[in-house]
Design an enzyme around this catalytic site. Structure first.
Site, PDB file in Angstrom:
ATOM      1  N   LYS A  88       0.764  -1.060   0.050  1.00 51.83           N
ATOM      2  CA  LYS A  88      -0.031   0.055   0.073  1.00 51.83           C
ATOM      3  C   LYS A  88       0.842   1.256  -0.175  1.00 51.83           C
ATOM      4  O   LYS A  88       2.025   1.366  -0.006  1.00 51.83           O
ATOM      5  CB  LYS A  88      -0.860   0.139   1.499  1.00 51.83           C
TER       6      LYS A  88
ATOM      7  N   TYR B  71     -12.076  -2.026  -3.705  1.00 53.97           N
ATOM      8  CA  TYR B  71     -12.853  -2.072  -1.984  1.00 53.97           C
ATOM      9  C   TYR B  71     -14.267  -2.101  -2.193  1.00 53.97           C
ATOM     10  O   TYR B  71     -14.810  -1.683  -0.943  1.00 53.97           O
ATOM     11  CB  TYR B  71     -11.947  -1.353  -1.202  1.00 53.97           C
TER      12      TYR B  71
ATOM     13  N   PHE C 177     -15.089   3.915   6.841  1.00 54.56           N
ATOM     14  CA  PHE C 177     -14.102   4.319   6.352  1.00 54.56           C
ATOM     15  C   PHE C 177     -13.768   4.104   4.887  1.00 54.56           C
ATOM     16  O   PHE C 177     -12.754   4.475   4.393  1.00 54.56           O
ATOM     17  CB  PHE C 177     -12.967   3.711   7.275  1.00 54.56           C
TER      18      PHE C 177
ATOM     19  N   ARG D 110      -1.824 -14.084   4.887  1.00 60.31           N
ATOM     20  CA  ARG D 110      -2.583 -13.386   5.982  1.00 60.31           C
ATOM     21  C   ARG D 110      -1.589 -13.772   7.342  1.00 60.31           C
ATOM     22  O   ARG D 110      -1.740 -12.520   8.139  1.00 60.31           O
ATOM     23  CB  ARG D 110      -3.904 -14.024   6.079  1.00 60.31           C
TER      24      ARG D 110
ATOM     25  N   THR E  53      -5.173  -6.893  11.040  1.00 53.18           N
ATOM     26  CA  THR E  53      -5.384  -5.603  10.253  1.00 53.18           C
ATOM     27  C   THR E  53      -4.839  -4.271  11.038  1.00 53.18           C
ATOM     28  O   THR E  53      -4.512  -3.317  10.565  1.00 53.18           O
ATOM     29  CB  THR E  53      -7.030  -5.459  10.227  1.00 53.18           C
TER      30      THR E  53
ATOM     31  N   ARG F 287       2.610  -6.101   9.304  1.00 48.42           N
ATOM     32  CA  ARG F 287       1.875  -5.023   9.920  1.00 48.42           C
ATOM     33  C   ARG F 287       2.578  -4.607  11.267  1.00 48.42           C
ATOM     34  O   ARG F 287       2.437  -3.460  11.701  1.00 48.42           O
ATOM     35  CB  ARG F 287       0.817  -5.190  10.154  1.00 48.42           C
TER      36      ARG F 287
ATOM     37  N   ASN G  52      -1.845   0.320   6.651  1.00 46.24           N
ATOM     38  CA  ASN G  52      -1.402  -0.718   7.247  1.00 46.24           C
ATOM     39  C   ASN G  52      -0.622  -1.462   6.154  1.00 46.24           C
ATOM     40  O   ASN G  52      -0.403  -2.874   6.461  1.00 46.24           O
ATOM     41  CB  ASN G  52      -2.316  -1.711   8.048  1.00 46.24           C
TER      42      ASN G  52
ATOM     43  N   GLU H  17      -9.483 -10.927  -7.507  1.00 44.73           N
ATOM     44  CA  GLU H  17      -8.520  -9.626  -7.347  1.00 44.73           C
ATOM     45  C   GLU H  17      -7.269  -9.871  -8.071  1.00 44.73           C
ATOM     46  O   GLU H  17      -6.939  -8.984  -8.706  1.00 44.73           O
ATOM     47  CB  GLU H  17      -8.098  -9.770  -6.038  1.00 44.73           C
TER      48      GLU H  17
HETATM   49  P1  GTP Z   1      -7.050  -5.922   3.468  1.00 45.05           P
HETATM   50  O1  GTP Z   1      -5.938  -7.050   3.149  1.00 45.05           O
HETATM   51  O2  GTP Z   1      -6.688  -4.527   3.036  1.00 45.05           O
HETATM   52  O3  GTP Z   1      -8.286  -6.430   3.041  1.00 45.05           O
HETATM   53  O4  GTP Z   1      -7.101  -6.100   4.709  1.00 45.05           O
HETATM   54  P2  GTP Z   1      -7.874  -6.780   6.014  1.00 45.05           P
HETATM   55  O5  GTP Z   1      -8.538  -7.823   5.518  1.00 45.05           O
HETATM   56  O6  GTP Z   1      -7.030  -7.136   7.069  1.00 45.05           O
HETATM   57  O7  GTP Z   1      -9.101  -5.886   6.774  1.00 45.05           O
HETATM   58  P3  GTP Z   1     -10.656  -5.408   6.106  1.00 45.05           P
HETATM   59  O8  GTP Z   1     -10.918  -6.233   4.731  1.00 45.05           O
HETATM   60  O9  GTP Z   1     -11.499  -5.653   7.106  1.00 45.05           O
HETATM   61  O10 GTP Z   1     -10.405  -3.849   5.751  1.00 45.05           O
HETATM   62  C1  GTP Z   1      -9.969  -3.399   4.503  1.00 45.05           C
HETATM   63  C2  GTP Z   1      -8.996  -2.339   4.580  1.00 45.05           C
HETATM   64  O11 GTP Z   1      -9.805  -1.079   5.305  1.00 45.05           O
HETATM   65  C3  GTP Z   1      -7.797  -2.532   5.901  1.00 45.05           C
HETATM   66  O12 GTP Z   1      -6.638  -3.065   5.556  1.00 45.05           O
HETATM   67  C4  GTP Z   1      -7.603  -0.895   6.186  1.00 45.05           C
HETATM   68  O13 GTP Z   1      -6.765  -0.521   5.132  1.00 45.05           O
HETATM   69  C5  GTP Z   1      -8.967  -0.256   6.078  1.00 45.05           C
HETATM   70  N1  GTP Z   1      -9.649  -0.319   7.448  1.00 45.05           N
HETATM   71  C6  GTP Z   1     -10.205  -1.335   8.140  1.00 45.05           C
HETATM   72  N2  GTP Z   1     -10.672  -0.905   9.128  1.00 45.05           N
HETATM   73  C7  GTP Z   1     -10.301   0.402   9.159  1.00 45.05           C
HETATM   74  C8  GTP Z   1     -10.788   1.465   9.970  1.00 45.05           C
HETATM   75  O14 GTP Z   1     -11.304   1.259  11.201  1.00 45.05           O
HETATM   76  N3  GTP Z   1     -10.401   3.193   9.569  1.00 45.05           N
HETATM   77  C9  GTP Z   1      -9.652   3.115   8.585  1.00 45.05           C
HETATM   78  N4  GTP Z   1      -9.374   4.482   8.175  1.00 45.05           N
HETATM   79  N5  GTP Z   1      -9.426   2.202   7.625  1.00 45.05           N
HETATM   80  C10 GTP Z   1      -9.647   1.072   7.928  1.00 45.05           C
HETATM   81 MG    MG Z   2      -9.928  -7.697   3.679  1.00 46.92          MG
END
Ligand code: GTP
Ligand code: MG
Length: 138
Positions: free
Chosen positions: A9, A49, A57, A85, A91, A102, A112, A126
């Site tokens: 990212k 997304y 968010f 993962r 996350t 992370r 992150n 994807e």
């Molecule tokens: P990805 O691999 O990026 O999909 O992350 P993840 O699967 O660990 O998390 P998730 O799919 O729940 O959320 C997708 C992305 O949204 C996260 O990686 C963060 O970049 C963002 N995100 C999630 N929760 C928050 C939040 O509370 N605030 C903000 N600003 N961003 C968030």
């Molecule tokens: Mg995710």
């Protein structure tokens, strides 16, 4: 052999961490079988997304993903989706296990450092979103 879609990212490309993050993948036995650096538009980030479109968010997330270049990549290996993962960590970096990407590099729950597909169906979707078959060289 399983494949998964990874994104390094903007917070990480900005801080020149691409090589250190790729070393984490390779040390875990994941092969980088496709990789490119691109600048996402807001529309492309929004479509990627789209499952999060109703989350508070979503706008912030799309603006962040379109703010600087990202590195999109396909990782291959036994159990690549779950393994990636694990290497990524939770996350929220505050919850991420020591040694994970992370834990070491992420700046916040939003910024992150990496994305990883979460299931076989999403991995296939994807990967196809960013790469053609010709670009995947196992
Ligand atoms: P990805 O691999 O990026 O999909 O992350 P993840 O699967 O660990 O998390 P998730 O799919 O729940 O959320 C997708 C992305 O949204 C996260 O990686 C963060 O970049 C963002 N995100 C999630 N929760 C928050 C939040 O509370 N605030 C903000 N600003 N961003 C968030
Ligand atoms: Mg995710």
């Amino acid at each position: 052999v399983e494949r998964t879609l990874s994104i390094i990212k903007p917070d990480a490309t900005k801080r020149n961490l691409t090589g250190k993050i790729n070393a984490k993948f390779e040390d875990a036995g994941l092969r980088i079988v496709a990789q490119k650096r691109i600048q996402l538009t807001m529309a492309q980030a929004g479509q990627f997304y789209i499952v999060h479109k109703d989350r508070p968010f979503y706008g912030e997330l799309c603006e962040f993903m379109a703010s600087k270049p990202v590195v999109v990549q396909v990782l291959e290996g036994e159990g690549a989706i779950l393994k990636n993962r694990e290497v990524m960590g939770a996350t929220n970096p505050a919850d991420a296990a020591p040694g994970t990407i992370r834990a070491e590099f992420a700046e916040s729950v939003g910024e992150n450092s990496v994305h990883g597909s979460d299931a076989p169906e999403t991995a296939a979707e994807e990967i196809a979103y960013f790469f053609s078959g010709l670009e995947l060289v196992g």
